[in-house]
Design a protein around this motif. Sequence first.
Motif, PDB file in Angstrom:
ATOM      1  N   ALA A  65     108.353  77.389  12.966  1.00 37.09           N
ATOM      2  CA  ALA A  65     107.011  77.892  12.667  1.00 37.09           C
ATOM      3  C   ALA A  65     105.951  76.828  12.909  1.00 37.09           C
ATOM      4  O   ALA A  65     104.860  77.138  13.395  1.00 37.09           O
ATOM      5  CB  ALA A  65     106.946  78.394  11.232  1.00 37.09           C
ATOM      6  N   ASN A  66     106.253  75.573  12.596  1.00 34.42           N
ATOM      7  CA  ASN A  66     105.278  74.497  12.777  1.00 34.42           C
ATOM      8  C   ASN A  66     105.151  74.056  14.224  1.00 34.42           C
ATOM      9  O   ASN A  66     104.049  73.835  14.716  1.00 34.42           O
ATOM     10  CB  ASN A  66     105.641  73.288  11.904  1.00 34.42           C
ATOM     11  CG  ASN A  66     105.449  73.567  10.434  1.00 34.42           C
ATOM     12  OD1 ASN A  66     104.620  74.391  10.049  1.00 34.42           O
ATOM     13  ND2 ASN A  66     106.219  72.901   9.607  1.00 34.42           N
ATOM     14  N   LYS A  67     106.271  73.891  14.907  1.00 31.16           N
ATOM     15  CA  LYS A  67     106.252  73.387  16.271  1.00 31.16           C
ATOM     16  C   LYS A  67     105.871  74.453  17.290  1.00 31.16           C
ATOM     17  O   LYS A  67     105.208  74.170  18.279  1.00 31.16           O
ATOM     18  CB  LYS A  67     107.627  72.815  16.646  1.00 31.16           C
ATOM     19  CG  LYS A  67     108.006  71.582  15.883  1.00 31.16           C
ATOM     20  CD  LYS A  67     109.399  71.124  16.292  1.00 31.16           C
ATOM     21  CE  LYS A  67     109.875  69.984  15.439  1.00 31.16           C
ATOM     22  NZ  LYS A  67     111.270  69.626  15.712  1.00 31.16           N
ATOM     23  N   ASN A  68     106.327  75.670  17.080  1.00 29.08           N
ATOM     24  CA  ASN A  68     106.152  76.732  18.067  1.00 29.08           C
ATOM     25  C   ASN A  68     105.735  78.027  17.378  1.00 29.08           C
ATOM     26  O   ASN A  68     106.540  78.930  17.188  1.00 29.08           O
ATOM     27  CB  ASN A  68     107.458  76.959  18.830  1.00 29.08           C
ATOM     28  CG  ASN A  68     107.977  75.673  19.446  1.00 29.08           C
ATOM     29  OD1 ASN A  68     107.312  75.059  20.252  1.00 29.08           O
ATOM     30  ND2 ASN A  68     109.150  75.263  19.025  1.00 29.08           N
ATOM     31  N   PRO A  69     104.479  78.121  17.003  1.00 27.43           N
ATOM     32  CA  PRO A  69     104.044  79.298  16.236  1.00 27.43           C
ATOM     33  C   PRO A  69     104.179  80.611  17.001  1.00 27.43           C
ATOM     34  O   PRO A  69     104.444  81.646  16.387  1.00 27.43           O
ATOM     35  CB  PRO A  69     102.591  78.986  15.898  1.00 27.43           C
ATOM     36  CG  PRO A  69     102.174  77.911  16.829  1.00 27.43           C
ATOM     37  CD  PRO A  69     103.409  77.166  17.206  1.00 27.43           C
ATOM     38  N   GLU A  70     104.030  80.578  18.322  1.00 23.20           N
ATOM     39  CA  GLU A  70     104.148  81.815  19.091  1.00 23.20           C
ATOM     40  C   GLU A  70     105.551  82.403  18.993  1.00 23.20           C
ATOM     41  O   GLU A  70     105.729  83.612  18.855  1.00 23.20           O
ATOM     42  CB  GLU A  70     103.761  81.602  20.566  1.00 23.20           C
ATOM     43  CG  GLU A  70     102.287  81.413  20.796  1.00 23.20           C
ATOM     44  CD  GLU A  70     101.841  79.968  20.624  1.00 23.20           C
ATOM     45  OE1 GLU A  70     102.701  79.104  20.306  1.00 23.20           O
ATOM     46  OE2 GLU A  70     100.644  79.701  20.787  1.00 23.20           O
ATOM     47  N   SER A  71     106.565  81.547  19.050  1.00 24.00           N
ATOM     48  CA  SER A  71     107.945  82.012  18.922  1.00 24.00           C
ATOM     49  C   SER A  71     108.189  82.616  17.548  1.00 24.00           C
ATOM     50  O   SER A  71     108.837  83.654  17.415  1.00 24.00           O
ATOM     51  CB  SER A  71     108.928  80.862  19.126  1.00 24.00           C
ATOM     52  OG  SER A  71     108.849  80.344  20.406  1.00 24.00           O
ATOM     53  N   PHE A  72     107.661  81.973  16.532  1.00 30.13           N
ATOM     54  CA  PHE A  72     107.842  82.453  15.170  1.00 30.13           C
ATOM     55  C   PHE A  72     107.122  83.787  14.956  1.00 30.13           C
ATOM     56  O   PHE A  72     107.660  84.702  14.344  1.00 30.13           O
ATOM     57  CB  PHE A  72     107.353  81.398  14.176  1.00 30.13           C
ATOM     58  CG  PHE A  72     107.647  81.747  12.748  1.00 30.13           C
ATOM     59  CD1 PHE A  72     108.949  81.747  12.287  1.00 30.13           C
ATOM     60  CD2 PHE A  72     106.628  82.084  11.881  1.00 30.13           C
ATOM     61  CE1 PHE A  72     109.233  82.065  10.971  1.00 30.13           C
ATOM     62  CE2 PHE A  72     106.896  82.404  10.563  1.00 30.13           C
ATOM     63  CZ  PHE A  72     108.195  82.398  10.110  1.00 30.13           C
ATOM     64  N   ILE A  73     105.907  83.902  15.475  1.00 32.74           N
ATOM     65  CA  ILE A  73     105.155  85.163  15.344  1.00 32.74           C
ATOM     66  C   ILE A  73     105.865  86.282  16.090  1.00 32.74           C
ATOM     67  O   ILE A  73     105.946  87.410  15.603  1.00 32.74           O
ATOM     68  CB  ILE A  73     103.699  84.982  15.834  1.00 32.74           C
ATOM     69  CG1 ILE A  73     102.955  84.042  14.882  1.00 32.74           C
ATOM     70  CG2 ILE A  73     102.988  86.327  15.935  1.00 32.74           C
ATOM     71  CD1 ILE A  73     101.597  83.603  15.364  1.00 32.74           C
ATOM     72  N   CYS A  74     106.404  85.980  17.271  1.00 31.93           N
ATOM     73  CA  CYS A  74     107.176  86.962  18.037  1.00 31.93           C
ATOM     74  C   CYS A  74     108.352  87.456  17.201  1.00 31.93           C
ATOM     75  O   CYS A  74     108.622  88.662  17.132  1.00 31.93           O
ATOM     76  CB  CYS A  74     107.662  86.341  19.345  1.00 31.93           C
ATOM     77  SG  CYS A  74     108.767  87.373  20.315  1.00 31.93           S
ATOM     78  N   PHE A  75     109.049  86.535  16.554  1.00 33.59           N
ATOM     79  CA  PHE A  75     110.199  86.876  15.719  1.00 33.59           C
ATOM     80  C   PHE A  75     109.791  87.763  14.541  1.00 33.59           C
ATOM     81  O   PHE A  75     110.370  88.821  14.313  1.00 33.59           O
ATOM     82  CB  PHE A  75     110.861  85.584  15.216  1.00 33.59           C
ATOM     83  CG  PHE A  75     111.920  85.787  14.178  1.00 33.59           C
ATOM     84  CD1 PHE A  75     113.154  86.293  14.525  1.00 33.59           C
ATOM     85  CD2 PHE A  75     111.673  85.471  12.859  1.00 33.59           C
ATOM     86  CE1 PHE A  75     114.141  86.479  13.563  1.00 33.59           C
ATOM     87  CE2 PHE A  75     112.642  85.653  11.892  1.00 33.59           C
ATOM     88  CZ  PHE A  75     113.879  86.160  12.249  1.00 33.59           C
TER      89      PHE A  75
END
Length: 145
Positions: free
Chosen positions: A61-71
């Motif tokens: 979530a901290n390093k790659n917010p786009e990946s986390f939001i996608c998830f």
Amino acid sequence: MRYCKKCGNRLDDFDSYCGNCGTKVEDSSYSSDYAHNERSDNGQDKRTTVGDSINNITDVANKNPESFICFILGILSVTFGTFICAIISLVFGKKAAEKGQDKDEKCAMFCKVGRICSKISIALTVIVVVTSMFWGFILPLFIVF
């Protein structure tokens, strides 16, 4: 499941000696209580704790917010059947891929799960729409004739 009392190595049912430390296995030299200490081949504990899982999630979530939001949006789209969440999840998944976030193993997993959930949600939405069109438009024709 049996475990060596000396080193905690997992034992097969018919082992006479521990394959890790060589201790002779007798009824009193093994325990089923050793399951909490399963170890990998190099002797380190290989379990993942809840704290490790939370740390993995917060790292992504901290390093790659786009990946986390996608998830998160992908999971929400399947859970609640929201078509909009599925589309937005796919957009964030594409942004994450454009930024190269899918190169990191953890982030790639989050992105992949988000995309799969979003695609499932979209497919289910299409099935529901097509089915409702059938029941709404075609079925009345059969009733009239």
